[in-house]
Design an enzyme around this catalytic site. Structure first.
Site, PDB file in Angstrom:
ATOM      1  N   ASN A   7       0.865  -1.169   0.000  1.00 12.90           N
ATOM      2  CA  ASN A   7       0.000   0.000   0.000  1.00 12.90           C
ATOM      3  C   ASN A   7       0.909   1.229   0.000  1.00 12.90           C
ATOM      4  O   ASN A   7       1.493   1.587   1.024  1.00 12.90           O
ATOM      5  CB  ASN A   7      -0.866  -0.068   1.273  1.00 12.90           C
ATOM      6  CG  ASN A   7      -1.959   0.970   1.299  1.00 12.90           C
ATOM      7  OD1 ASN A   7      -1.865   1.991   0.613  1.00 12.90           O
ATOM      8  ND2 ASN A   7      -2.978   0.719   2.111  1.00 12.90           N
ATOM      9  N   ARG A  98      -2.477  -1.749  -3.694  1.00 12.08           N
ATOM     10  CA  ARG A  98      -3.484  -0.705  -3.794  1.00 12.08           C
ATOM     11  C   ARG A  98      -3.040   0.214  -4.922  1.00 12.08           C
ATOM     12  O   ARG A  98      -1.935   0.759  -4.884  1.00 12.08           O
ATOM     13  CB  ARG A  98      -3.531   0.067  -2.475  1.00 12.08           C
ATOM     14  CG  ARG A  98      -4.421   1.262  -2.556  1.00 12.08           C
ATOM     15  CD  ARG A  98      -4.434   1.995  -1.240  1.00 12.08           C
ATOM     16  NE  ARG A  98      -5.231   3.178  -1.360  1.00 12.08           N
ATOM     17  CZ  ARG A  98      -4.941   4.330  -0.768  1.00 12.08           C
ATOM     18  NH1 ARG A  98      -3.890   4.429  -0.005  1.00 12.08           N
ATOM     19  NH2 ARG A  98      -5.714   5.363  -0.919  1.00 12.08           N
ATOM     20  N   HIS A 186     -10.933   6.190  -2.247  1.00 11.45           N
ATOM     21  CA  HIS A 186     -11.131   5.507  -0.959  1.00 11.45           C
ATOM     22  C   HIS A 186     -12.060   4.316  -1.099  1.00 11.45           C
ATOM     23  O   HIS A 186     -12.659   3.855  -0.131  1.00 11.45           O
ATOM     24  CB  HIS A 186     -11.733   6.448   0.122  1.00 11.45           C
ATOM     25  CG  HIS A 186     -10.790   7.477   0.644  1.00 11.45           C
ATOM     26  ND1 HIS A 186     -11.209   8.730   1.026  1.00 11.45           N
ATOM     27  CD2 HIS A 186      -9.457   7.440   0.864  1.00 11.45           C
ATOM     28  CE1 HIS A 186     -10.162   9.423   1.447  1.00 11.45           C
ATOM     29  NE2 HIS A 186      -9.080   8.660   1.358  1.00 11.45           N
ATOM     30  N   HIS A 214     -15.304   8.355   5.392  1.00 10.67           N
ATOM     31  CA  HIS A 214     -13.885   8.025   5.567  1.00 10.67           C
ATOM     32  C   HIS A 214     -13.175   9.342   5.877  1.00 10.67           C
ATOM     33  O   HIS A 214     -12.969  10.177   5.000  1.00 10.67           O
ATOM     34  CB  HIS A 214     -13.321   7.385   4.293  1.00 10.67           C
ATOM     35  CG  HIS A 214     -11.865   7.051   4.410  1.00 10.67           C
ATOM     36  ND1 HIS A 214     -11.399   5.762   4.520  1.00 10.67           N
ATOM     37  CD2 HIS A 214     -10.763   7.843   4.462  1.00 10.67           C
ATOM     38  CE1 HIS A 214     -10.078   5.779   4.640  1.00 10.67           C
ATOM     39  NE2 HIS A 214      -9.675   7.042   4.598  1.00 10.67           N
ATOM     40  N   GLY A 216      -9.846  10.592   7.193  1.00 11.80           N
ATOM     41  CA  GLY A 216      -8.436  10.424   7.579  1.00 11.80           C
ATOM     42  C   GLY A 216      -7.722  11.713   7.254  1.00 11.80           C
ATOM     43  O   GLY A 216      -8.279  12.798   7.463  1.00 11.80           O
ATOM     44  N   ASN A 217      -6.476  11.619   6.737  1.00 11.99           N
ATOM     45  CA  ASN A 217      -5.855  12.838   6.207  1.00 11.99           C
ATOM     46  C   ASN A 217      -6.622  13.275   4.977  1.00 11.99           C
ATOM     47  O   ASN A 217      -6.909  14.444   4.795  1.00 11.99           O
ATOM     48  CB  ASN A 217      -4.383  12.582   5.879  1.00 11.99           C
ATOM     49  CG  ASN A 217      -3.559  12.544   7.148  1.00 11.99           C
ATOM     50  OD1 ASN A 217      -3.692  13.415   8.015  1.00 11.99           O
ATOM     51  ND2 ASN A 217      -2.725  11.535   7.291  1.00 11.99           N
ATOM     52  N   GLY A 218      -6.949  12.300   4.131  1.00 12.64           N
ATOM     53  CA  GLY A 218      -7.887  12.549   3.043  1.00 12.64           C
ATOM     54  C   GLY A 218      -9.275  12.169   3.548  1.00 12.64           C
ATOM     55  O   GLY A 218      -9.405  11.277   4.382  1.00 12.64           O
ATOM     56  N   ARG A 247      -5.788  19.332   2.259  1.00 15.78           N
ATOM     57  CA  ARG A 247      -6.437  19.588   0.963  1.00 15.78           C
ATOM     58  C   ARG A 247      -7.683  20.431   1.177  1.00 15.78           C
ATOM     59  O   ARG A 247      -8.408  20.237   2.160  1.00 15.78           O
ATOM     60  CB  ARG A 247      -6.860  18.269   0.302  1.00 15.78           C
ATOM     61  CG  ARG A 247      -5.723  17.498  -0.284  1.00 15.78           C
ATOM     62  CD  ARG A 247      -6.178  16.160  -0.834  1.00 15.78           C
ATOM     63  NE  ARG A 247      -5.526  15.084  -0.125  1.00 15.78           N
ATOM     64  CZ  ARG A 247      -5.862  13.810  -0.218  1.00 15.78           C
ATOM     65  NH1 ARG A 247      -6.865  13.435  -0.989  1.00 15.78           N
ATOM     66  NH2 ARG A 247      -5.214  12.896   0.463  1.00 15.78           N
ATOM     67  N   ASP A 289      -3.280  17.913  11.221  1.00 13.99           N
ATOM     68  CA  ASP A 289      -3.575  16.780  12.101  1.00 13.99           C
ATOM     69  C   ASP A 289      -4.660  17.183  13.099  1.00 13.99           C
ATOM     70  O   ASP A 289      -4.502  18.147  13.843  1.00 13.99           O
ATOM     71  CB  ASP A 289      -2.277  16.389  12.828  1.00 13.99           C
ATOM     72  CG  ASP A 289      -2.418  15.109  13.610  1.00 13.99           C
ATOM     73  OD1 ASP A 289      -3.343  15.008  14.445  1.00 13.99           O
ATOM     74  OD2 ASP A 289      -1.596  14.206  13.399  1.00 13.99           O
ATOM     75  N   GLY A 339     -12.524   9.661  11.938  1.00 16.49           N
ATOM     76  CA  GLY A 339     -13.822   8.993  12.121  1.00 16.49           C
ATOM     77  C   GLY A 339     -13.798   7.965  13.234  1.00 16.49           C
ATOM     78  O   GLY A 339     -14.769   7.813  13.981  1.00 16.49           O
ATOM     79  N   GLU A 390      -8.115  -1.590   5.088  1.00  9.44           N
ATOM     80  CA  GLU A 390      -7.883  -1.565   3.638  1.00  9.44           C
ATOM     81  C   GLU A 390      -6.966  -2.704   3.199  1.00  9.44           C
ATOM     82  O   GLU A 390      -7.201  -3.324   2.156  1.00  9.44           O
ATOM     83  CB  GLU A 390      -7.268  -0.223   3.233  1.00  9.44           C
ATOM     84  CG  GLU A 390      -8.282   0.909   3.305  1.00  9.44           C
ATOM     85  CD  GLU A 390      -7.658   2.270   3.150  1.00  9.44           C
ATOM     86  OE1 GLU A 390      -6.843   2.655   4.004  1.00  9.44           O
ATOM     87  OE2 GLU A 390      -7.975   2.962   2.174  1.00  9.44           O
TER      88      GLU A 390
END
Ligand code: ADP
Length: 402
Positions: A7, A98, A186, A214, A216-218, A247, A289, A339, A390
């Site tokens: 990954n 991935r 994702h 989802h 996360g960072n993204g 982002r 973060d 999450g 994942e």
């Protein structure tokens, strides 16, 4: 059978080894071996961390020239030294990668061939950060294990059945003909969460309407009906949709036109601003973060508070949009770093949907351990916290080929 999963991220490389029998287990197995390489801290230095199911841990830092070298070093810890798990690399039966972008052609996991590699390379124009590193991972394995089948598990594949109204951008029609459309990302995580939700609710996935968050960072949302993604917030690239760690998510495209008219802005600079210096990080000036945003807020930092307020506002708006696409909701799922861990984000997001009978159990929300239903017994909608898996989902996809 032994399945190796790779990954690759822009500044990290994760890998793990699973052993599966002939019957596929429903619940994720613990990997026999797990490794992560991080390049975020020092330029040119790889930080490797390895742990095994037997509890052995190993860490080292080394200078690395290329991802291929680094992957070779990482895999050495599988068959050599204190974290040795197998006797030689030939024990690996299949390798799953991935791959972030599969474009319109790859709508499911695919055995990697020279043509598939060419397609991944071609699609790098759509995913310049990820597809090239995915390809490097594939080539590194080809060098080490030339005879082992490799499977590409695409992050876009789960969204392959989005209806045209959800995936076509309302620009000129030529965009669509040139592949400029919404793909969604994702997917591996959303797919795992959908199946896990059905299992937790003891319901048939085919009968469920789910929203998977989802975070996360993204960050992205998926509206899932009958196990199929029918809407999602990320689009042509993983930049669209929700506000994320660094982002921006969706912004008025007029801003880009405005900035481009200023002669000093280049495409590279815009890319850097929107992908690396926006979102929670851009607004707070503190960090992307969420934990550090929380700390800054507790010290009275107003920009951090504003960043969180925007994050929640946009998350609620996104859930609202997914809700409209589904026309109803059986369960809302929270997954990934924020999450799974931020009771505050879950509670404030859910608050907006109290009008439709969604009721969160405050105590359960604060004390989540593992995968849990945190709605009250009389809530009209279930609220699930699911720890996304994942790598396990990639291993499962590989299992189907064996
Ligand atoms: P990635 O998208 O890189 O896989 P993760 O899923 O690990 O990222 O999510 C990273 C995010 O999760 C970060 O914003 C981090 O602050 C957040 N996170 C992790 N633990 C907590 C926590 N206990 N409370 C709030 N946020 C957390």
């Amino acid at each position: 059978m032994k399945i190796l999963v790779l990954n690759a991220g822009s500044s990290s490389q994760k890998s793990c080894l699973y052993e599966l029998n002939d019957t596929q287990p429903d619940r994720p197995l613990q990997p026999l071996w797990e490794a992560k390489i991080d390049w975020t801290h020092q330029q040119g230095v790889s930080e490797l961390k390895v742990k095994t199911a037997k509890g052995t841990q190993f860490e080292e830092e080394f200078a690395s020239e290329s991802r291929t070298d680094t992957i070779s070093r990482m895999l050495e810890t599988l068959w050599k030294g204190e974290t040795q798990t197998i006797n030689d690399l030939n024990e690996i039966d299949i390798v799953g990668h991935r791959v972030v972008h599969g474009g319109q052609d790859y709508q499911e996991s695919t055995l990697i061939s020279p043509d598939v590699k060419k397609a991944i390379a071609r699609l790098a124009v759509f995913a310049p950060v990820h597809n090239p590193v995915n390809l490097e991972g594939i080539e590194a394995i080809e060098n080490l294990l030339p005879n082992v089948p490799q499977i590409a598990v695409f992050d876009t594949a789960f969204h392959a059945q989005l209806p045209p109204a959800a995936f076509v951008y309302p620009g000129p029609y030529e965009w669509l003909e040139n592949g400029i459309r919404r793909y969604g990302f994702h997917g591996i995580s959303h797919q795992y969460c959908a199946r896990r939700a059905a299992e937790m609710l003891n319901r048939n996935l085919a009968d469920l309407r789910l929203i998977s968050c989802h975070l996360g960072n993204g960050c992205s949302l998926a509206a899932i009906r009958g196990g199929v993604s029918i809407d999602t917030t990320m689009g042509f690239t993983p930049l669209e949709g929700l506000m994320m760690g660094s982002r921006s998510g969706s912004i008025d495209p007029g801003i880009i036109i405005h900035l481009l008219r200023r002669s000093d802005i280049t495409a590279e600079k815009l890319d850097n601003i929107l992908n690396q210096n926006s979102g929670l990080k851009g607004i707070s000036g503190v960090s992307g973060d969420m934990r550090q945003i929380g700390e800054a807020i507790s010290q009275g930092n107003e920009r951090a508070q504003l960043a969180l307020d925007i994050y929640i506002h946009r998350l609620r708006a996104g859930i609202g949009a997914m809700l409209a696409s589904l026309g109803g909701l059986d369960a809302l799922i929270f997954t990934a770093g924020v999450g799974e861990n931020s009771a505050f984000v879950r509670a404030t997001a859910c608050e907006a949907f109290g009008f439709m009978g969604l009721k969160l159990d405050g105590e359960k929300n604060q004390q989540v351990q593992g995968d849990e239903d945190i709605a009250t017994a009389d809530s009209a909608v279930r609220v699930l916290v699911i720890h996304t898996q994942e790598d396990w989902e990639i291993a499962r996809e590989c299992w189907k080929f064996y």
